[in-house]
Design a protein around this motif. Structure first.
Motif, PDB file in Angstrom:
ATOM      1  N   SER A  45       0.863  -1.175   0.000  1.00 32.56           N
ATOM      2  CA  SER A  45       0.000   0.000   0.000  1.00 32.56           C
ATOM      3  C   SER A  45       0.901   1.227   0.000  1.00 32.56           C
ATOM      4  O   SER A  45       1.642   1.456   0.961  1.00 32.56           O
ATOM      5  N   LEU A  46       0.828   2.010  -1.083  1.00 29.16           N
ATOM      6  CA  LEU A  46       1.738   3.133  -1.276  1.00 29.16           C
ATOM      7  C   LEU A  46       0.956   4.433  -1.221  1.00 29.16           C
ATOM      8  O   LEU A  46       0.077   4.680  -2.062  1.00 29.16           O
ATOM      9  N   ALA A  50      -2.964  11.874  -3.812  1.00 25.55           N
ATOM     10  CA  ALA A  50      -4.411  11.978  -3.677  1.00 25.55           C
ATOM     11  C   ALA A  50      -5.051  10.735  -3.070  1.00 25.55           C
ATOM     12  O   ALA A  50      -6.116  10.828  -2.464  1.00 25.55           O
ATOM     13  N   ARG A  51      -4.424   9.567  -3.234  1.00 32.19           N
ATOM     14  CA  ARG A  51      -5.011   8.336  -2.712  1.00 32.19           C
ATOM     15  C   ARG A  51      -3.920   7.283  -2.514  1.00 32.19           C
ATOM     16  O   ARG A  51      -2.799   7.441  -2.987  1.00 32.19           O
ATOM     17  N   THR A  52      -4.281   6.220  -1.828  1.00 27.36           N
ATOM     18  CA  THR A  52      -3.354   5.114  -1.615  1.00 27.36           C
ATOM     19  C   THR A  52      -3.405   4.175  -2.815  1.00 27.36           C
ATOM     20  O   THR A  52      -4.469   3.806  -3.283  1.00 27.36           O
ATOM     21  N   HIS A  53      -2.218   3.806  -3.306  1.00 28.74           N
ATOM     22  CA  HIS A  53      -2.112   2.882  -4.431  1.00 28.74           C
ATOM     23  C   HIS A  53      -1.648   1.528  -3.907  1.00 28.74           C
ATOM     24  O   HIS A  53      -0.720   1.457  -3.100  1.00 28.74           O
ATOM     25  N   ARG A  54      -2.262   0.458  -4.385  1.00 22.94           N
ATOM     26  CA  ARG A  54      -1.895  -0.890  -3.950  1.00 22.94           C
ATOM     27  C   ARG A  54      -1.313  -1.628  -5.144  1.00 22.94           C
ATOM     28  O   ARG A  54      -2.034  -1.974  -6.069  1.00 22.94           O
ATOM     29  N   ASN A  55      -0.016  -1.847  -5.091  1.00 27.66           N
ATOM     30  CA  ASN A  55       0.697  -2.452  -6.219  1.00 27.66           C
ATOM     31  C   ASN A  55       1.411  -3.719  -5.780  1.00 27.66           C
ATOM     32  O   ASN A  55       1.939  -3.788  -4.662  1.00 27.66           O
ATOM     33  N   ALA A  56       1.439  -4.710  -6.682  1.00 23.50           N
ATOM     34  CA  ALA A  56       2.153  -5.959  -6.422  1.00 23.50           C
ATOM     35  C   ALA A  56       3.522  -5.922  -7.077  1.00 23.50           C
ATOM     36  O   ALA A  56       3.650  -5.516  -8.238  1.00 23.50           O
ATOM     37  N   SER A  83       4.632   3.646  -8.963  1.00 23.09           N
ATOM     38  CA  SER A  83       6.075   3.823  -9.164  1.00 23.09           C
ATOM     39  C   SER A  83       6.507   5.250  -8.847  1.00 23.09           C
ATOM     40  O   SER A  83       7.633   5.481  -8.411  1.00 23.09           O
ATOM     41  N   ALA A  84       5.627   6.219  -9.074  1.00 20.08           N
ATOM     42  CA  ALA A  84       5.962   7.605  -8.726  1.00 20.08           C
ATOM     43  C   ALA A  84       6.182   7.737  -7.226  1.00 20.08           C
ATOM     44  O   ALA A  84       7.122   8.412  -6.776  1.00 20.08           O
ATOM     45  N   THR A  85       5.339   7.077  -6.437  1.00 21.35           N
ATOM     46  CA  THR A  85       5.517   7.118  -4.984  1.00 21.35           C
ATOM     47  C   THR A  85       6.838   6.496  -4.576  1.00 21.35           C
ATOM     48  O   THR A  85       7.585   7.045  -3.765  1.00 21.35           O
ATOM     49  N   GLU A 248      -7.948   5.719 -13.255  1.00 19.16           N
ATOM     50  CA  GLU A 248      -8.010   4.750 -12.161  1.00 19.16           C
ATOM     51  C   GLU A 248      -8.739   3.507 -12.633  1.00 19.16           C
ATOM     52  O   GLU A 248      -9.510   3.532 -13.589  1.00 19.16           O
ATOM     53  N   SER A 249      -8.464   2.408 -11.955  1.00 20.87           N
ATOM     54  CA  SER A 249      -9.141   1.158 -12.282  1.00 20.87           C
ATOM     55  C   SER A 249     -10.463   1.075 -11.533  1.00 20.87           C
ATOM     56  O   SER A 249     -10.707   1.811 -10.561  1.00 20.87           O
TER      57      SER A 249
END
Length: 316
Positions: A45-46, A50-56, A83-85, A248-249
């Motif tokens: 969880s990154l 503006a929001r939290t991104h959840r990336n694998a 990736s920006a985070t 966004e997805s």
């Protein structure tokens, strides 16, 4: 609400190339982490602007590692936040929430040989393959299609004596996929991880060469959910209406609204997030649904797929 089972601390950051950053993650309380396996990934969880991104991200650790997790993340120019985070916001000492390691791309143990083809950052799951004792004992070879400037970047994660060959876009250095696939012993399993164009080309070449589909394995990454028209998602059971923005997805919109939507890979491969569709036309971008399931229009994978119609009604 998404409940995270792991609390991690960024222990080290290393820029190993202009667009590649290595992160060392350890348990925030100093305890041992759940063990990893070859091909495993961790869902982070990154926190974005503006929001939290959840990336694998694939783990490049030797299998069985419990002292920390290592990931390598490429800076994507069109990044929607993950990736920006990692490249712009994370600092040593920062805390991150994560899910325990999952594995949708483990090596097939009965294989007589493991042939791996990677595109760019798609090398990452294979770095753990090459450090797996069983894979090494069986025999493995890795072919990496990358930028010439990055062919030495991953050396710290390559075991001595590993059969690894790099290819790039120059005469004498391009990968001859057809010749490679024709020169393999019976019982070889093929694994490919990279952009969709590479994956699809290798799978087509394997089919043309007569490889059984059961011996061809792929892992896709990046971009499947990015881009598309905004649409409205209506949750039938709750009556909630959500606008899914162009950047966004559908899964991210559900999470933004506080909907506890199950997910694992976030790349359209595992099937955990499959959701019934009651009305509207999905735009399928997954690697999981069958042709018949897609044609029915009654199922969608929110992590990557979108809508062709202005509205989708979901059985949620």
């Amino acid at each position: 609400m998404i409940v995270s089972a792991l609390k991690l601390r960024v222990a080290a950051i290393d820029d190993i190339a202009p667009s590649l950053r290595h992160l060392r993650l350890e348990a925030a309380d100093g305890s041992a982490l759940p063990p990893t396996g070859a091909g495993a990934h961790v869902l982070l969880s990154l926190p974005g602007a503006a929001r939290t991104h959840r990336n694998a991200y694939s783990l490049v650790n030797p299998p069985g590692t419990r002292s920390g997790y290592d990931v390598i993340v490429r800076r994507v120019p069109t990044s929607r936040g993950g990736s920006a985070t990692v490249h712009e916001r994370l600092r040593v000492g920062d805390r991150l929430d994560a899910q325990p390691p999952g594995n949708l791309f483990a090596p097939v143990r009965p294989a007589r040989h493991h042939l791996m083809i990677a595109g760019g950052i798609g090398i990452t799951p294979f770095l753990s393959y090459l450090q797996d004792a069983g894979v090494r004992q069986t025999g493995a070879s890795l072919h990496v299609c990358c930028r010439e400037s990055e062919k030495d970047v991953f050396q710290p994660w390559l075991p001595d004596g590993a059969d690894v060959r790099f290819h790039w876009d120059a005469d004498g250095h391009r990968l001859d996929t057809a010749a490679l696939l024709a020169d393999q012993p019976a019982g070889t399993h093929l694994y490919v991880c990279g952009p969709s164009d590479l994956n699809d080309a290798v799978v087509r070449a394997a089919a043309a060469a007569g490889w059984p589909a059961s011996q061809v394995h792929t892992e896709h990454f990046g971009g499947a959910s990015a881009g598309g028209n905004a649409f409205e998602a209506v949750l039938h059971k709750s009556g909630l209406r959500l606008r899914v923005a162009e950047d966004e997805s559908l899964l991210e919109a559900l999470e933004r609204a506080g909907v506890a939507a199950p997910c694992l890979c976030r790349g359209g491969a595992c099937g955990v997030c499959i959701t019934p569709v009651l009305d509207g036309e999905p735009e399928h971008r997954d690697h999981c649904l069958s042709p018949a399931e897609r044609a029915s229009g009654r199922l969608i994978m929110p992590c990557v797929s979108r809508a062709r119609s202005p509205q989708l009604v979901l059985d949620l």
